[in-house]
Motif scaffolding. Structure first.
Motif, PDB file in Angstrom:
ATOM      1  N   ARG A   1      -2.590  -9.486  19.560  1.00 28.56           N
ATOM      2  CA  ARG A   1      -2.131  -8.560  18.514  1.00 28.56           C
ATOM      3  C   ARG A   1      -2.823  -8.960  17.227  1.00 28.56           C
ATOM      4  NH1 ARG A   1       3.984  -6.826  19.913  1.00 28.56           N
ATOM      5  NH2 ARG A   1       3.650  -5.574  18.053  1.00 28.56           N
ATOM      6  N   ILE A   2      -3.551  -8.015  16.628  1.00 29.00           N
ATOM      7  CA  ILE A   2      -4.384  -8.330  15.474  1.00 29.00           C
ATOM      8  C   ILE A   2      -3.984  -7.423  14.310  1.00 29.00           C
ATOM      9  CG2 ILE A   2      -6.746  -8.512  14.632  1.00 29.00           C
ATOM     10  CD1 ILE A   2      -7.601  -8.601  17.608  1.00 29.00           C
ATOM     11  N   PRO A   3      -3.591  -7.998  13.168  1.00 29.06           N
ATOM     12  CA  PRO A   3      -3.218  -7.176  12.009  1.00 29.06           C
ATOM     13  C   PRO A   3      -4.396  -6.345  11.506  1.00 29.06           C
ATOM     14  CG  PRO A   3      -2.474  -9.456  11.752  1.00 29.06           C
ATOM     15  CD  PRO A   3      -3.398  -9.443  12.926  1.00 29.06           C
ATOM     16  N   LEU A   4      -4.078  -5.168  10.963  1.00 23.62           N
ATOM     17  CA  LEU A   4      -5.073  -4.291  10.354  1.00 23.62           C
ATOM     18  C   LEU A   4      -4.897  -4.326   8.845  1.00 23.62           C
ATOM     19  CD1 LEU A   4      -4.871  -1.218  12.762  1.00 23.62           C
ATOM     20  CD2 LEU A   4      -6.521  -3.093  12.804  1.00 23.62           C
ATOM     21  N   ARG A   5      -6.028  -4.323   8.123  1.00 27.94           N
ATOM     22  CA  ARG A   5      -5.983  -4.386   6.660  1.00 27.94           C
ATOM     23  C   ARG A   5      -7.051  -3.484   6.051  1.00 27.94           C
ATOM     24  NH1 ARG A   5      -5.481 -10.990   5.775  1.00 27.94           N
ATOM     25  NH2 ARG A   5      -3.530 -11.264   6.940  1.00 27.94           N
ATOM     26  N   GLU A   6      -6.910  -3.286   4.754  1.00 27.50           N
ATOM     27  CA  GLU A   6      -7.901  -2.584   3.903  1.00 27.50           C
ATOM     28  C   GLU A   6      -8.299  -1.212   4.444  1.00 27.50           C
ATOM     29  OE1 GLU A   6     -11.225  -5.190   3.240  1.00 27.50           O
ATOM     30  OE2 GLU A   6      -9.979  -6.778   2.402  1.00 27.50           O
ATOM     31  N   PRO A   7      -7.408  -0.256   4.630  1.00 31.87           N
ATOM     32  CA  PRO A   7      -5.969  -0.355   4.389  1.00 31.87           C
ATOM     33  C   PRO A   7      -5.211  -0.710   5.672  1.00 31.87           C
ATOM     34  CG  PRO A   7      -6.542   1.909   4.771  1.00 31.87           C
ATOM     35  CD  PRO A   7      -7.830   1.142   4.858  1.00 31.87           C
ATOM     36  N   THR A   8      -3.912  -0.991   5.513  1.00 29.34           N
ATOM     37  CA  THR A   8      -3.017  -1.227   6.648  1.00 29.34           C
ATOM     38  C   THR A   8      -2.309   0.083   7.003  1.00 29.34           C
ATOM     39  OG1 THR A   8      -2.614  -3.522   5.999  1.00 29.34           O
ATOM     40  CG2 THR A   8      -1.012  -2.499   7.470  1.00 29.34           C
ATOM     41  N   PRO A   9      -2.631   0.680   8.152  1.00 28.44           N
ATOM     42  CA  PRO A   9      -1.899   1.894   8.547  1.00 28.44           C
ATOM     43  C   PRO A   9      -0.424   1.559   8.789  1.00 28.44           C
ATOM     44  CG  PRO A   9      -3.881   1.589   9.873  1.00 28.44           C
ATOM     45  CD  PRO A   9      -3.645   0.301   9.145  1.00 28.44           C
ATOM     46  N   VAL A  10       0.443   2.341   8.212  1.00 29.63           N
ATOM     47  CA  VAL A  10       1.883   2.109   8.320  1.00 29.63           C
ATOM     48  C   VAL A  10       2.554   3.348   8.897  1.00 29.63           C
ATOM     49  CG1 VAL A  10       4.001   1.885   6.965  1.00 29.63           C
ATOM     50  CG2 VAL A  10       2.085   0.359   6.521  1.00 29.63           C
ATOM     51  N   TYR A  11       3.351   3.122   9.929  1.00 25.42           N
ATOM     52  CA  TYR A  11       4.150   4.216  10.470  1.00 25.42           C
ATOM     53  C   TYR A  11       5.504   4.195   9.772  1.00 25.42           C
ATOM     54  CZ  TYR A  11       5.716   7.750  13.720  1.00 25.42           C
ATOM     55  OH  TYR A  11       6.155   8.936  14.253  1.00 25.42           O
ATOM     56  N   PRO A  12       5.802   5.233   8.986  1.00 25.85           N
ATOM     57  CA  PRO A  12       7.057   5.234   8.212  1.00 25.85           C
ATOM     58  C   PRO A  12       8.197   5.891   8.982  1.00 25.85           C
ATOM     59  CG  PRO A  12       5.629   7.006   7.466  1.00 25.85           C
ATOM     60  CD  PRO A  12       4.959   6.388   8.652  1.00 25.85           C
ATOM     61  N   HIS A  13       9.118   5.071   9.451  1.00 25.39           N
ATOM     62  CA  HIS A  13      10.293   5.598  10.143  1.00 25.39           C
ATOM     63  C   HIS A  13      11.321   6.023   9.096  1.00 25.39           C
ATOM     64  CE1 HIS A  13       9.055   4.413  14.187  1.00 25.39           C
ATOM     65  NE2 HIS A  13       8.582   3.310  13.639  1.00 25.39           N
ATOM     66  N   VAL A  14      11.624   7.298   9.080  1.00 24.84           N
ATOM     67  CA  VAL A  14      12.561   7.873   8.119  1.00 24.84           C
ATOM     68  C   VAL A  14      13.934   7.976   8.765  1.00 24.84           C
ATOM     69  CG1 VAL A  14      13.084   9.916   6.726  1.00 24.84           C
ATOM     70  CG2 VAL A  14      10.713   9.144   6.983  1.00 24.84           C
TER      71      VAL A  14
ATOM     72  N   THR B   1      -1.398  -0.113   1.902  1.00 22.58           N
ATOM     73  CA  THR B   1      -0.965   0.656   3.065  1.00 22.58           C
ATOM     74  C   THR B   1      -1.511   2.078   3.041  1.00 22.58           C
ATOM     75  OG1 THR B   1       1.079   1.313   1.959  1.00 22.58           O
ATOM     76  CG2 THR B   1       1.143  -0.690   3.301  1.00 22.58           C
ATOM     77  N   TRP B   2      -1.550   2.653   4.228  1.00 19.67           N
ATOM     78  CA  TRP B   2      -1.903   4.068   4.393  1.00 19.67           C
ATOM     79  C   TRP B   2      -0.820   4.752   5.198  1.00 19.67           C
ATOM     80  CZ3 TRP B   2      -2.060   7.117   8.615  1.00 19.67           C
ATOM     81  CH2 TRP B   2      -2.558   8.412   8.451  1.00 19.67           C
ATOM     82  N   THR B   3      -0.375   5.904   4.704  1.00 23.33           N
ATOM     83  CA  THR B   3       0.500   6.801   5.459  1.00 23.33           C
ATOM     84  C   THR B   3       0.055   8.224   5.159  1.00 23.33           C
ATOM     85  OG1 THR B   3       2.120   6.853   3.652  1.00 23.33           O
ATOM     86  CG2 THR B   3       2.519   5.294   5.448  1.00 23.33           C
ATOM     87  N   PRO B   4       0.324   9.171   6.052  1.00 22.73           N
ATOM     88  CA  PRO B   4      -0.026  10.565   5.755  1.00 22.73           C
ATOM     89  C   PRO B   4       0.664  11.042   4.479  1.00 22.73           C
ATOM     90  CG  PRO B   4       0.586  10.308   8.064  1.00 22.73           C
ATOM     91  CD  PRO B   4       0.944   9.018   7.382  1.00 22.73           C
ATOM     92  N   ASP B   5      -0.034  11.840   3.704  1.00 23.38           N
ATOM     93  CA  ASP B   5       0.552  12.285   2.424  1.00 23.38           C
ATOM     94  C   ASP B   5       1.671  13.293   2.616  1.00 23.38           C
ATOM     95  OD1 ASP B   5      -0.900  14.468   3.245  1.00 23.38           O
ATOM     96  OD2 ASP B   5      -2.347  14.410   1.605  1.00 23.38           O
ATOM     97  N   TRP B   6       1.848  13.792   3.870  1.00 26.01           N
ATOM     98  CA  TRP B   6       2.928  14.750   4.102  1.00 26.01           C
ATOM     99  C   TRP B   6       4.221  14.099   4.582  1.00 26.01           C
ATOM    100  CZ3 TRP B   6       3.715  13.534   9.055  1.00 26.01           C
ATOM    101  CH2 TRP B   6       2.617  13.277   9.895  1.00 26.01           C
ATOM    102  N   MET B   7       4.212  12.764   4.672  1.00 29.00           N
ATOM    103  CA  MET B   7       5.397  12.064   5.186  1.00 29.00           C
ATOM    104  C   MET B   7       6.536  12.103   4.180  1.00 29.00           C
ATOM    105  SD  MET B   7       6.030  10.704   8.082  1.00 29.00           S
ATOM    106  CE  MET B   7       4.389  10.264   8.650  1.00 29.00           C
TER     107      MET B   7
END
Length: 309
Positions: free
Chosen positions: A258-271, A301-307
């Motif tokens: 398992r390898i972390p992602l950076r620059e940017p870090t994709p983030v799944y935002p659980h609402v 971080t990166w998340t879709p702008d429609w989240m």
């Protein structure tokens, strides 16, 4: 048939006295007599006979009594089941391996006396899950729902951001990296089987692919997580993405990384979706737990702008 009339008959039959029943029910003896007369008239039988020692059930009354008790017991249980705070808090976690399920489990571990009912509306997309919350079939759901699609009457609060990690086998070119720039994944095949068209996952990964130039596909049949882990271990060209809080297990000889992602870090935002106003009393405790225990997310971080936010 009136419930209080039924209850009055049971109390008279058990106490053997109209006055004792009146005292227990906080009504007059005349009211007790009227209720019994009404019940007997509706059933067209005599249920009680008066004697010098009080009242006792007739043969019909003896047959009717246990059924009357069962009805009253069922009604009491039904009322108890929906009384605020009495029924379990019902939470949809989408998938039992991913971060929301793990967060709810840690919440339960922190207060094991809490009555929880964890469900997975696996066939529902985010819109349908929101409607399930609005309709009351679940008290809350963790979903990635665009702000524009949150229906009136549903509150949406982003409480669980999960950074994505690259999962690869030991032969993958990035297997020994401490971390990987997201842009460096361009050109590598990222396989995420089981993405259903039109689902929130589909929308998220399409946005991620477009924003970062990644090659994400869901081609081929999905034989389950174990088969995916086997495929990763057997090839040096395949990778997948998992959440940092997701719980996946594989044989030790797979040696997956398992390898972390950076620059940017994709983030799944659980609402966290819940009904506005009419909420289960224990939902506030779950929300507070998420706020106080959620890990700090990276700054880039990166998340879709429609989240939903």
């Amino acid at each position: 048939m009136d419930v209080e009339t039924l209850r009055t008959f049971v109390v008279v039959a058990e106490t053997g006295q109209f006055q004792a029943a009146a005292d227990e029910l906080w009504i007059s003896q005349q009211a007790v007599s009227k209720r019994i007369a009404t019940l007997e008239r509706n059933l067209e039988v005599t249920l009680l006979v008066r004697t010098t020692r009080g009242s006792r059930p007739t043969l019909d009354g003896q047959v009717f009594l246990p059924h009357a008790k069962n009805v009253l017991t069922a009604l009491d249980h039904a009322e108890q089941a929906v009384r605020p705070g009495s029924r379990p808090l019902r939470v949809d976690v989408l998938h039992r391996r991913i971060a929301p399920a793990q967060a709810v489990y840690r919440f339960y571990r922190s207060c094991p006396e809490m009555d929880l009912d964890v469900v997975t509306l696996s066939e529902e997309n985010a819109d349908q899950a929101a409607q399930a919350v609005l309709g009351g079939s679940v008290d809350a759901s963790f979903r990635a729902l665009p702000a524009s699609q949150v229906p009136a009457g549903v509150s949406a609060e982003r409480l669980l951001d999960v950074p994505l990690e690259l999962l690869v086998g030991p032969g993958h070119p990035m297997a020994d990296a401490a971390w990987v720039r997201s842009a460096d994944l361009a050109g590598h095949r990222i396989w995420i089987p089981g993405i259903r068209p039109g689902s929130e996952w589909d929308a998220f990964y399409r946005a991620l692919s477009g924003a970062l130039g990644l090659n994400i596909d869901a081609l081929g049949p999905h034989f389950g997580d174990e088969a995916l882990m086997d495929a990763l271990a057997d090839t040096d060209s395949l990778a997948t993405l998992v959440g940092s809080g997701d719980r996946y297990l594989w044989p030790g000889n797979h040696d997956l990384r398992r390898i972390p992602l950076r620059e940017p870090t994709p983030v799944y935002p659980h609402v966290l979706l819940s009904r506005s106003g009419d909420q289960h009393p224990r939902l506030a405790a779950l929300r507070d737990h998420l706020l106080t225990t959620r890990p700090r997310t990276p700054d880039d971080t990166w998340t879709p702008d429609w989240m939903a936010h």
